[in-house]
Design a protein around this motif. Structure first.
Motif, mmCIF file in Angstrom:
data_model
loop_
_atom_site.group_PDB
_atom_site.id
_atom_site.type_symbol
_atom_site.label_atom_id
_atom_site.label_comp_id
_atom_site.label_asym_id
_atom_site.label_seq_id
_atom_site.Cartn_x
_atom_site.Cartn_y
_atom_site.Cartn_z
ATOM 1 N N MET A 139 11.491 -28.957 13.204
ATOM 2 C CA MET A 139 10.760 -29.951 13.977
ATOM 3 C C MET A 139 11.011 -31.318 13.361
ATOM 4 O O MET A 139 10.619 -31.587 12.220
ATOM 5 N N ILE A 140 11.710 -32.184 14.112
ATOM 6 C CA ILE A 140 11.965 -33.552 13.653
ATOM 7 C C ILE A 140 11.036 -34.463 14.441
ATOM 8 O O ILE A 140 11.204 -34.664 15.642
ATOM 9 N N GLU A 141 10.040 -34.996 13.754
ATOM 10 C CA GLU A 141 9.012 -35.757 14.464
ATOM 11 C C GLU A 141 8.422 -36.809 13.550
ATOM 12 O O GLU A 141 8.530 -36.704 12.319
ATOM 13 N N GLY A 142 7.797 -37.828 14.139
ATOM 14 C CA GLY A 142 7.078 -38.813 13.346
ATOM 15 C C GLY A 142 5.824 -38.187 12.773
ATOM 16 O O GLY A 142 4.862 -37.951 13.498
ATOM 17 N N ARG A 195 9.431 -28.649 8.763
ATOM 18 C CA ARG A 195 8.978 -30.004 9.094
ATOM 19 C C ARG A 195 9.948 -31.044 8.539
ATOM 20 O O ARG A 195 10.282 -31.018 7.349
ATOM 21 N N PHE A 196 10.365 -31.978 9.390
ATOM 22 C CA PHE A 196 11.203 -33.093 8.981
ATOM 23 C C PHE A 196 10.576 -34.369 9.542
ATOM 24 O O PHE A 196 10.415 -34.497 10.761
ATOM 25 N N ASP A 197 10.211 -35.298 8.681
ATOM 26 C CA ASP A 197 9.537 -36.525 9.116
ATOM 27 C C ASP A 197 10.553 -37.572 9.537
ATOM 28 O O ASP A 197 11.181 -38.224 8.708
ATOM 29 N N GLY A 198 10.698 -37.741 10.851
ATOM 30 C CA GLY A 198 11.587 -38.769 11.377
ATOM 31 C C GLY A 198 10.946 -40.139 11.430
ATOM 32 O O GLY A 198 11.606 -41.130 11.778
ATOM 33 N N MET A 236 17.243 -36.965 9.295
ATOM 34 C CA MET A 236 16.588 -35.654 9.240
ATOM 35 C C MET A 236 17.415 -34.594 9.959
ATOM 36 O O MET A 236 17.458 -33.436 9.543
ATOM 37 N N LEU A 237 18.084 -34.982 11.054
ATOM 38 C CA LEU A 237 18.958 -34.039 11.752
ATOM 39 C C LEU A 237 20.099 -33.603 10.837
ATOM 40 O O LEU A 237 20.430 -32.406 10.769
ATOM 41 N N ARG A 238 20.689 -34.553 10.128
ATOM 42 C CA ARG A 238 21.766 -34.202 9.198
ATOM 43 C C ARG A 238 21.258 -33.252 8.122
ATOM 44 O O ARG A 238 21.946 -32.291 7.746
ATOM 45 N N ALA A 239 20.044 -33.508 7.631
ATOM 46 C CA ALA A 239 19.472 -32.627 6.605
ATOM 47 C C ALA A 239 19.245 -31.223 7.156
ATOM 48 O O ALA A 239 19.507 -30.222 6.472
ATOM 49 N N ALA A 240 18.771 -31.145 8.403
ATOM 50 C CA ALA A 240 18.538 -29.834 9.019
ATOM 51 C C ALA A 240 19.855 -29.098 9.234
ATOM 52 O O ALA A 240 19.963 -27.889 8.972
ATOM 53 N N LEU A 274 19.445 -38.070 19.255
ATOM 54 C CA LEU A 274 19.689 -36.722 18.726
ATOM 55 C C LEU A 274 20.639 -35.932 19.632
ATOM 56 O O LEU A 274 21.496 -35.188 19.134
ATOM 57 N N VAL A 275 20.475 -36.078 20.948
ATOM 58 C CA VAL A 275 21.378 -35.391 21.876
ATOM 59 C C VAL A 275 22.808 -35.848 21.648
ATOM 60 O O VAL A 275 23.746 -35.034 21.574
ATOM 61 N N ASP A 276 23.004 -37.148 21.532
ATOM 62 C CA ASP A 276 24.356 -37.689 21.315
ATOM 63 C C ASP A 276 24.944 -37.164 20.006
ATOM 64 O O ASP A 276 26.114 -36.764 19.950
ATOM 65 N N ALA A 277 24.122 -37.133 18.963
ATOM 66 C CA ALA A 277 24.598 -36.638 17.662
ATOM 67 C C ALA A 277 24.947 -35.156 17.729
ATOM 68 O O ALA A 277 25.961 -34.721 17.153
ATOM 69 N N LEU A 278 24.137 -34.363 18.439
ATOM 70 C CA LEU A 278 24.420 -32.926 18.548
ATOM 71 C C LEU A 278 25.664 -32.674 19.399
ATOM 72 O O LEU A 278 26.436 -31.744 19.106
#
Length: 426
Positions: free
Chosen positions: A35-38, A80-83, A93-97, A117-121
């Motif tokens: 979960m990447i979220e604020g 949990r990943f705090d964006g 955080m996406l890179r870390a995941a 995130l869509v573009d990065a994926l």
């Protein structure tokens, strides 16, 4: 006696060996969901609220044994990943995941973050075909994400902004005394879209209504909404239409109450995260919200889910419940089982066209993941704020003494809209 002792000793040795084997056997590897979220900053409360919903859903799947794959049942694990509500931080955080070989990413509390995130994926999955990942979107509702920006690697489980807006305006247009509307929203992709779409829909359905204000404000940075509230009051608006969420909504409605704005509020998210308490008595019969479900939907499944959620998270400030987040995790588990694999491409193909019949949630919610654009087609409910104990209001929101009762229900076939997605498939 000797024969009995021999049998007893043999049985004991066998039991010890079985126990030892059980201890030595490795536990099934969890299937992680990142979960990447604020989780901090202006919208940290919204991120934590989402986490509680997803955690409850993951725990439910794990209680019944996890996800069944050939020869093994694997539990789900929520990471949990705090964006921090930032596109740059969320990308980090996406890179870390992805470095942890996470296949499933969940995000939703910002459409602009979702697009990044869509573009990065898209790029990652093309570059690294052996470690592809999916984005599971529970709240980012900019229609572009399943139209011109659609992706094979993105699935949206919330109704998009145009679907929600159509339901709201269908109710709004029935108010024949309404002649003046004020539009206000957050200045980013979602808020901008809601403003444009609201203008177009009002012009088509109620050309007699005057739009007396059209305001965009910085997202997450306004601490004092009194100047905005004073403009709304001065405009003579009889209704305010807003897509605001989180603290931007709570602070707005609190300011409107302080200056005495006498207007109905047609909102996307007016039923949660402090808004009912901030509005108080002034919102009774005047604040409307649209969602896929609310706690006062009068069915046994709805009451059971509400009770289970409140038992797991009993503090009033934890009371933020959404059926779609439960459905998202249930459908992910079902898609992994259907694919016989937790590989992203196989799971994506299993999700396409999948109908969720509500069985694993006792019939709480249903819907279909449209294969053409990866938009979940589901029922919607428009509800209005009322006092706890009023007809149709068995439960309040966040201990505020105010809840929401159903005004209009829309079946899935009524919420479905055309799409402009031309999807590139691997």
């Amino acid at each position: 006696m000797t024969r009995f002792l021999a049998r007893w000793a043999g049985a004991l040795v066998g039991a010890i060996l079985c126990a030892a084997a059980a201890v030595a056997a490795p536990a099934a590897e969890p299937i992680p969901i990142a979960m990447i979220e604020g989780l901090s900053g202006s919208f940290g409360n919204a991120g934590e609220a989402v986490h509680r919903n997803l955690l409850l859903a993951v725990e439910r799947v794990n209680r019944r044994g996890g996800v069944r794959l050939p020869g093994v049942a694997r539990p789900l694990e929520l990471l949990r990943f705090d964006g921090k509500g930032s596109s740059e931080e969320s990308l980090a955080m996406l890179r870390a995941a992805l470095d942890r070989r996470v296949t499933f990413v969940a995000q939703g509390n910002s459409s602009s973050v979702a697009m990044v995130l869509v573009d990065a994926l898209n790029k990652h999955n093309q570059r690294e075909p052996l470690s592809r990942a999916l984005l599971l979107n529970y709240s980012a509702v900019d229609p572009a994400l399943t139209n011109e920006k659609c992706s094979f690697w993105h699935f949206r489980f919330d109704a998009h902004a145009d679907m929600r807006l159509a339901a709201l305006i269908d109710v709004l247009q029935g108010d024949t005394e309404l002649k003046k509307v004020y539009l206000i929203g957050q200045d980013y992709s979602f808020g901008q879209h809601v403003q444009r779409a609201a203008r177009a829909r009002l012009a088509a359905s109620r050309p007699d209504i005057a739009i007396v204000g059209d305001e965009l404000h910085p997202i997450g940075r306004v601490k004092d909404f009194l100047p905005y509230a004073m403009k709304i009051k001065a405009s003579g608006a009889q209704a305010v239409l807003t897509g605001n969420w989180g603290n931007d909504l709570t602070l707005l409605v609190r300011a409107m109450r302080e200056v005495g704005v006498d207007a109905r509020i047609y909102s996307f998210y007016g039923n949660a995260l402090g808004a009912p308490a901030a509005i108080g008595d002034a919102g009774v019969g005047r604040v409307l919200a649209v969602a896929e479900w609310h706690p006062n939907v009068d069915t046994p499944a709805s009451q059971e889910f509400h009770a289970a959620f409140r038992a797991r998270f009993p503090r009033p400030e934890e009371d933020y419940q959404h059926a779609r987040m439960q459905v998202m995790v249930e459908m992910l588990a079902a898609a992994i089982e259907r694919a016989g694999s937790a590989e992203a491409g196989a799971v994506a193909k299993a999700l396409e066209g999948m109908h969720y019949d509500g069985r694993t949630l006792g019939g709480l919610h249903t819907g279909t993941m449209r294969a053409a654009d990866h938009q979940f087609i589901q029922p919607l409910v428009v509800s209005v704020m009322d006092r706890l104990g009023a007809p149709g209001v068995r439960h309040d929101n966040e201990g505020s003494g105010y809840g929401f009762r159903t005004v209009r229900s829309f079946e899935a076939r009524q919420t479905e809209q055309p799409h402009g997605c031309t999807m590139e498939r691997p």
